[in-house]
Design a protein around this motif. Structure first.
Motif, PDB file in Angstrom:
ATOM      1  N   GLN A 127       0.827  -1.272   0.124  1.00 24.51           N
ATOM      2  CA  GLN A 127       0.146   0.025  -0.072  1.00 24.51           C
ATOM      3  C   GLN A 127       0.885   1.388  -0.051  1.00 24.51           C
ATOM      4  O   GLN A 127       0.512   2.300  -0.639  1.00 24.51           O
ATOM      5  N   THR A 130       3.094   1.305  -3.897  1.00 22.87           N
ATOM      6  CA  THR A 130       2.564   1.331  -5.095  1.00 22.87           C
ATOM      7  C   THR A 130       2.673   2.489  -5.800  1.00 22.87           C
ATOM      8  O   THR A 130       3.255   2.404  -6.992  1.00 22.87           O
ATOM      9  N   GLU A 131       2.448   3.706  -5.345  1.00 21.62           N
ATOM     10  CA  GLU A 131       2.437   4.905  -6.084  1.00 21.62           C
ATOM     11  C   GLU A 131       3.931   5.111  -6.566  1.00 21.62           C
ATOM     12  O   GLU A 131       4.352   5.674  -7.671  1.00 21.62           O
ATOM     13  N   ALA A 134       6.080   4.010 -10.340  1.00 20.78           N
ATOM     14  CA  ALA A 134       5.972   4.427 -11.440  1.00 20.78           C
ATOM     15  C   ALA A 134       7.478   4.602 -12.199  1.00 20.78           C
ATOM     16  O   ALA A 134       8.109   5.714 -11.929  1.00 20.78           O
ATOM     17  N   THR A 163       4.871  -0.017 -13.095  1.00 22.76           N
ATOM     18  CA  THR A 163       4.001   0.907 -12.965  1.00 22.76           C
ATOM     19  C   THR A 163       3.250   0.741 -11.687  1.00 22.76           C
ATOM     20  O   THR A 163       3.242  -0.539 -11.451  1.00 22.76           O
ATOM     21  N   PRO A 164       2.322   1.704 -11.074  1.00 24.31           N
ATOM     22  CA  PRO A 164       1.779   1.093 -10.117  1.00 24.31           C
ATOM     23  C   PRO A 164       0.553   0.296 -10.421  1.00 24.31           C
ATOM     24  O   PRO A 164       0.067  -0.656  -9.432  1.00 24.31           O
ATOM     25  N   GLU A 165       0.154   0.129 -11.801  1.00 28.81           N
ATOM     26  CA  GLU A 165      -0.764  -0.923 -12.110  1.00 28.81           C
ATOM     27  C   GLU A 165      -0.268  -2.260 -12.446  1.00 28.81           C
ATOM     28  O   GLU A 165      -1.113  -3.292 -11.972  1.00 28.81           O
TER      29      GLU A 165
END
Length: 510
Positions: A127, A130-131, A134, A163-165
């Protein structure tokens, strides 16, 4: 609609098949978003028609190869400096392949069992971090699991840009390792994740390498015997019986409002077992060779804690695996592993940790001590950031020559008996030795009777002195010699000491 006669249909199928056979093809590793290793000759290989000339082009460099009678071709691109700007790789024979968004940087293989396969999304820092994922210059290729009896040339997988995804599906250890390398070196980093949970080190080592070791050859012969004796009909009947019992258990659980039990697995043929010696080398390592790498990181060993006999073999198996992989890539391949963390179990886990410590005698290797980073009740600890970070410290210092405060915790470096005390020496004592969280603990001491007693320990400079009122004439000391020990010896850089023992007494039980 016109119907084709059988001979006309055959001719049509043949005519459409011929161009397909003529097409130049590449391994899955050579695909969009790939990272190629900098500063080395980079092999590029694939398949085409016998005799077909193939030209490979990248960043103004060209290399050619002529396809052999077996349909294989291979050439090398010359050493190139790290480059973050996207490049295009073209491979041309009778057809032309174009690979986009190619970077040149540092490439590492990450392999092992479930703790290496453990995904970022399941980890402690998912959590929070994650951001920050990138990072388009960090990519990961995850090898699809396959267990085979013969070495394979192909595997499935694709390069994925961080990437965060996308990062959630990455190996967490490999991600934090690669992220730290990229952050410090400023170069693109490609991680190749080839791992499978619950697997034995023997499965990741070639059959040829193991055949030369009597104890390992014996295990391979045992698997051959199991395969020869396998009765598919009996296995099916046994599965049907277990399945019927399971269905009844599910019915009862549902009636009583309890969770349903897990369904039974059908016994597979031993030939396809992911734990048969060499099967994962064949299916998940062989297809990667000879893709240019800087090194490999390894997180495995839990499966080899099953018995004292298996654990005792690890001191042979880990150096053998390193030797085996280096023979197929290059003798300079850097290699580091994770020493098993703390976990509460009745198993000879300390023996596998000791084997890992002893394997540091192999040149150009390193070890991340994680005895403080596990979880007593979970064999899959969620803190993979610490693990990947400690592996990266070693790589930065020893592979890349970067200036880091320390890259290892204290490691044993000799001992002497001084009256009623044992004096332990250490290397990697950067910032001095320290007891974290109270008095120094985790030491056991024994005399010639081999009866272990808790030791009282104190730090004297770069040494630890251990004694016990119950052991008048000590001869041996052990530190953190337990599956889930409470030792608290660190260096000043905050890295923990490896578990160890000064004796070589036979161990017959966990």
């Amino acid at each position: 609609m016109t119907l084709l006669k059988p001979n006309s249909l055959a001719a049509l199928l043949l005519s459409t098949a011929v161009p397909a056979l003529a097409d130049v093809t590449l391994p899955a590793l050579f695909s969009d978003h790939m990272v190629m290793q900098a500063d080395v000759n980079a092999p590029v290989w694939g398949w085409a028609d016998a005799g077909e000339e193939v030209t490979v082009s990248l960043a103004g460099h060209q290399a050619t190869a002529r396809t052999g009678a077996d349909g294989r071709w291979r050439t090398n691109l010359p050493p190139m400096k790290s480059r973050a700007e996207p490049l295009t790789l073209t491979v041309e024979g009778k057809n032309k392949l174009v690979i986009q968004d190619v970077l040149i940087g540092e490439v590492w293989l990450a392999s092992g069992q479930s703790n290496m396969a453990f995904q970022f999304s399941r980890g402690q820092y998912a959590q929070a971090e994650t951001e920050a994922a990138a990072l388009p210059q960090v990519r990961m290729f995850t090898v699809k699991a396959q267990s085979t009896r013969a070495p394979q040339e192909r595997c499935e997988g694709a390069w994925v840009v961080a990437t965060p995804e996308t990062v959630g599906a990455f190996s967490a250890v490999a991600w934090f390792f690669g992220k730290d390398l990229h952050g410090r070196l400023g170069t693109p980093v490609g991680m190749i994740n080839s791992s499978w949970g619950g697997t034995d080190i023997a499965a990741w080592t070639s059959e040829e390498a193991q055949a030369g070791v009597p104890a390992l050859k014996e295990a391979m012969e045992s698997w051959k015997a199991r395969a020869a004796a396998f009765d598919a009909a009996k296995a099916e009947a046994a599965h049907e019986k277990r399945l019927a019992a399971w269905k009844e258990a599910v019915r009862k659980a549902k009636a009583e409002g309890r969770p349903a039990p897990r369904g039974p697995r059908k016994e597979a043929h031993p030939d396809v077992s992911q734990n048969r010696p060499a099967n994962l080398f064949n299916g998940m390592i062989s297809p990667l060779i000879p893709y240019a790498l800087r090194g490999a990181i390894w997180y495995q060993g839990e499966h080899n804690c099953a018995t004292v006999e298996k654990a005792s073999l690890y001191a042979t198996q880990l150096p053998l695996l390193i030797q085996d992989w280096r023979a197929r890539w290059n003798k300079e391949l850097a290699f580091a592993w994770v020493q098993l963390p703390n976990f509460e179990q009745t198993a000879p886990r300390p023996l596998v940790r000791e084997a890992m410590l002893k394997s540091l005698s192999v040149p150009n290797t390193g070890m991340a001590v994680t005895i403080d980073a596990g979880e007593a009740n979970d064999n899959h600890p969620k803190d993979k950031k610490t693990v990947g970070g400690r592996l990266a410290l070693w790589a930065l210092a020893k592979v890349y020559g970067a200036d880091v405060p320390a890259w290892s915790g204290p490691l044993p470096a000799g001992h002497e008996v001084r009256g009623g005390e044992v004096v332990l020496g250490f290397e990697h004592t950067t910032g001095g030795l320290a007891a974290r969280g109270g008095e120094l603990r985790g030491f056991m001491i024994a005399g010639t009777d081999k009866v272990w007693k808790p030791g009282t320990a104190r730090i004297e400079g770069g040494k630890v002195v251990v004694s016990s009122a119950e052991v008048a004439a000590p001869v041996a000391v052990r530190y953190s010699w337990a599956s889930n020990p409470d030792g608290n010896l660190f260096n000043g850089a905050g890295l923990p000491a490896s578990p160890f023992r000064t004796d070589d007494w036979e161990i017959t039980a966990p």
